[in-house]
Motif scaffolding. Structure first.
Motif: not given
Length: 781
Positions: A395-397, A422-427
């Motif tokens: 994950l990258v945050f 926001s803080v978003v977690a991307l694959d």
């Protein structure tokens, strides 16, 4: 001599009448009743002194005694607050002891002088105990843990992709840190005042592959000898400075070692991105562009962005590299219009520069770039702050801002509303959203998530919980499970102010507050928190405060001037936090700077100087265009006519939070007034007040915190366990950058490096151009 007496008398009469008139206005506004009778007493004392009436001294002594009682009742033993209320009147009380006045008014002069002396003794006594601090408790334990990688290197912007800014080095300790001395300096050669708009040097170097790697505001990349600071190579992308921005900067570069299977040339490469929106890969050995990356080492980040303009979109933070993927967002100018470049986040192949994926929150079909003739969704929330990554979770945050324009949200899309602030977690493999957590709903205050998410492991029964700490400009610290985004510390939706908005706007009825973590937002401001160098400018601030619209945090912008606190600068900003995993202490630099905000109808905004692009000038009071909406926006600091903040100090604090108990372990104001003062003048006195600043901290295993990020030309070291200041050094400019540390590969010396930066937004001048390295003398290692 009669004229000196009449000079003092005239001053008392004039000052008294001004204060009395202002006090009457303040009472009419619903404020403190003190100033009207207080000013009247001063004016009458001056009148009597002019006439030689012996009652003058007695009346002034009574006035000052009442003032002391009133001040203590209003602010207690807060030395800075008492100073604003008492010192000015006390100086006039001492003037009564001058022989030519004492002879004229008799024993009353002695009474006034004695009360004046008592006032200064009170101030001195309060200075010895600061209510701005929380002292550390004794008995802290330290549990050593294994830190992966070479401890002597600094391979990523936050030292690791978790953004902890924790170094396992122990050569420099609390016992010997006072022996630190300047080892070398490096001059970048760039005059920050030569650009169309001045901008600060904010780069944090990497130390990897036997080199220090850093960048400048003009995106020149340098490799230095880490022992001497001597230049090894230099790469200049020759960026076009048009559309200059006061926040234009390059905060760092990224590094990738391809290992034995890496292609030649460039098996080890430096990745950087520019003000002209170019992604560049350089050979770490030579500084030359890597020919197999994009087009001869360059990838054009403007691809798919549609209409843009110089300075409207660029990359300010170091990219994050996880595996073989470079992930980066970009800075999009605030408040220009409703039609600005996309906030798309993209992943690129670190070897070829090919686009792996794109997260376009407005159109998921653009995962591999928009079709020919189309663009990524415009005006979506961008991500300009540093990102973090967890290779194990894949994950990258991503911290996000709000959609443009910042202060009018009626036209925002549903997707922009969902992912803004926001803080978003991307694959990392696909760019798909795994989870997101919003820190401010329908953000109208420019509460971008500016800080790098910091990844920590919390002890739990049977192991640890992978957690994420997200600092925010709101002064809230959100503690989340980084696997799911679920809060690990309670988050409560609390009612938000609703009055004062413009008719076209809507508001979120609630805002999230991290009640399970200490808040660093500062208390709700009241009239008693107004401050000034003298009682007169403090009274001015009180009157202005009473005229403002202020209903606490998240007071909405409107047609009347409102108070924004915490400010759009923070709370916490891009410097982020650092974390000592062995002491389980989180180190936070927080800012306390009030801002005034007002929406201006479009027709009115066209008059006068006219609107201008946000951050494209240092006159932040000029209306910001917000084209495409019915309004422009005007923002400015809440300052007195003397140029000092109307809010009482401190304006900057460092706080250590125990992540086991989630309580404050200690807290202290950081920074003195030595390089600040009224009307832009420097006071020159190292009196600790707590100054605002944007840089972050560095924490070491040995028990030290290094920090330079305040409005003062100083770099400091503190004890991690107690917050006690152990060492400081003067620099040619303030250190509003994040420091780093490493071990020299030849001598084994530990160095600590920081850029001497200055800062435009905080008016911390001069702007710097040099890097400074500090180390122990060879015999003191």
């Amino acid at each position: 001599m009669i004229w000196p007496v009449r000079l003092v008398a005239a001053l008392l009469l004039i000052i008294g009448l001004i204060v009395a008139a202002g006090g009457a206005h303040l009472i009419w506004l619903g404020g403190s009743p003190y100033y009207l009778p207080g000013g009247s007493a001063v004016a009458l004392s001056g009148y009597w002194l002019w006439r030689g009436d012996r009652r003058s001294g007695w009346l002034y002594a009574l006035f000052l005694a009442v003032t002391i009682v009133w001040a203590l009742c209003e602010v207690g033993l807060d030395g800075w607050q008492l100073t604003a209320r008492i010192v000015g009147p006390a100086l006039f009380a001492l003037a009564f002891l001058l022989s030519f006045i004492r002879r004229r008014v008799g024993k009353g002069a002695i009474a006034a002088g004695l009360v004046g002396f008592a006032s200064f003794l009170l101030i001195l006594g309060c200075a010895l105990q600061s209510p701005m601090e929380i002292a550390a408790l004794s008995g802290r334990t330290n549990t050593p843990i294994a830190i992966p990688g070479d401890p002597g290197q600094w391979p990523a912007w936050g030292r690791d992709t978790a953004g902890t800014r924790f170094s396992p080095l122990t050569q420099i300790t609390p016992a010997n840190v006072r022996k630190l001395q300047l080892a070398w300096t490096f001059d970048t050669g760039h005059d920050p005042m030569s650009a169309p708009v001045p901008s600060p040097l904010q780069s944090t170097p990497l130390m990897v592959d036997g080199k220090l790697l850093l960048c400048t505001q003009t995106n020149i990349v340098f490799a230095l000898d880490p022992e001497t600071g001597k230049q090894l190579w230099r790469f200049d992308p020759r960026v076009d400075p048009k559309g200059g921005s006061a926040v234009r900067t390059c905060r760092g570069v990224a590094y990738h070692d391809g290992g034995a299977a890496a292609p030649a040339p460039c098996p080890r490469r430096v990745i950087t991105a520019t003000y002209c929106a170019q992604l560049i890969a350089l050979d770490s050995a030579t500084g030359r562009p890597c020919p197999g990356f994009g087009q001869r080492g360059f990838v054009d980040l403007n691809q798919g962005m549609g209409r843009t303009a110089p300075g409207l979109y660029y990359v300010s933070s170091a990219p994050v590299i996880i595996g073989d993927v470079i992930v980066l967002g970009g800075w999009v100018a605030d408040n220009v219009s409703t039609d600005e470049p996309s906030g798309v986040v993209r992943g690129y192949d670190v070897i070829t520069g090919a686009l792996r994926w794109a997260w376009d929150m407005g159109n998921p079909n653009n995962m591999h770039g928009p079709p020919p003739g189309d663009t990524y969704t415009r005006s979506t929330p961008n991500s300009w702050a540093p990102m973090s990554a967890d290779a194990k979770l894949g994950l990258v945050f991503v911290p996000t801002g709000n959609a443009t324009p910042d202060h009018f949200g009626t036209y925002r899309s549903a997707q922009s509303e969902k992912y803004s602030s926001s803080v978003v977690a991307l694959d990392v493999a696909t760019g798909a959203v795994r989870w997101s957590f919003q820190t401010a709903h329908h953000d109208l205050w420019d509460y971008d998530v500016a800080s790098q998410p910091t990844l920590i492991d919390l002890p739990a029964s049977g192991g640890t919980i992978p957690a994420l700490v997200q600092p925010t400009k709101r002064g809230e610290l959100f503690l989340l499970d980084r696997r799911s985004g679920k809060p690990l510390a309670e988050v409560r939706e609390l009612p938000a102010p609703q009055a004062g908005k413009v008719p076209e706007e809507r508001l979120s009825p609630t805002q999230p507050f991290s009640v399970g973590m200490p808040s660093l937002a500062g208390r709700r401001i009241s009239e008693r928190d107004m401050w000034g160098i003298t009682p007169i400018d403090q009274l001015w601030c009180r009157i202005h405060f009473r005229k403002l619209r202020y209903d606490g945090p998240n007071t909405p912008p409107g047609l009347t001037e409102s108070l924004l606190y915490p400010s759009l600068g923070g709370g916490m900003n891009w410097g982020g936090v650092s974390y000592d995993p062995e002491r389980r202490l989180l180190m936070v630099n927080s800012i306390y700077y009030p801002t005034l905000m007002q929406l201006v109808p479009r027709a009115a905004a066209r008059g006068g100087k006219g609107p201008r692009a946000s951050h494209n000038a240092t006159d932040f009071a000029a209306p910001l265009p917000m084209a495409g909406t019915p309004y422009a926006a005007r923002l400015r600091g809440f300052t007195s006519p003397l140029g000092t903040l109307c809010l009482a100090p401190p304006y900057g604090r460092m706080t250590a939070i125990d992540m086991t108990t989630r309580k404050i372990a200690w807290q202290r104001p950081v920074g003195t007034v030595r390089d600040s003062g009224p009307l832009g003048l420097e006071v020159g006195l190292p009196v600790r007040m707590g100054m605002p600043g944007f840089g972050g901290t560095l924490v070491t295993r040995s028990g030290l915190i290094f920090f330079g990020g305040v409005k003062e030309r100083a770099f400091r070291a503190f004890a991690t366990d107690t917050g006690k200041e152990l060492w400081s050094v003067r620099m040619p400019a303030s250190g509003n950058a994040n420091p780093m540390t490493y071990v020299g590969p030849r001598t084994g010396r530990q160095f600590v490096v920081i850029a001497a930066t200055g800062h435009v937004t905080s008016q911390s001048f001069p702007l710097g151009r040099t890097f400074h390295a500090y180390a122990l003398p060879q015999e003191a290692k």
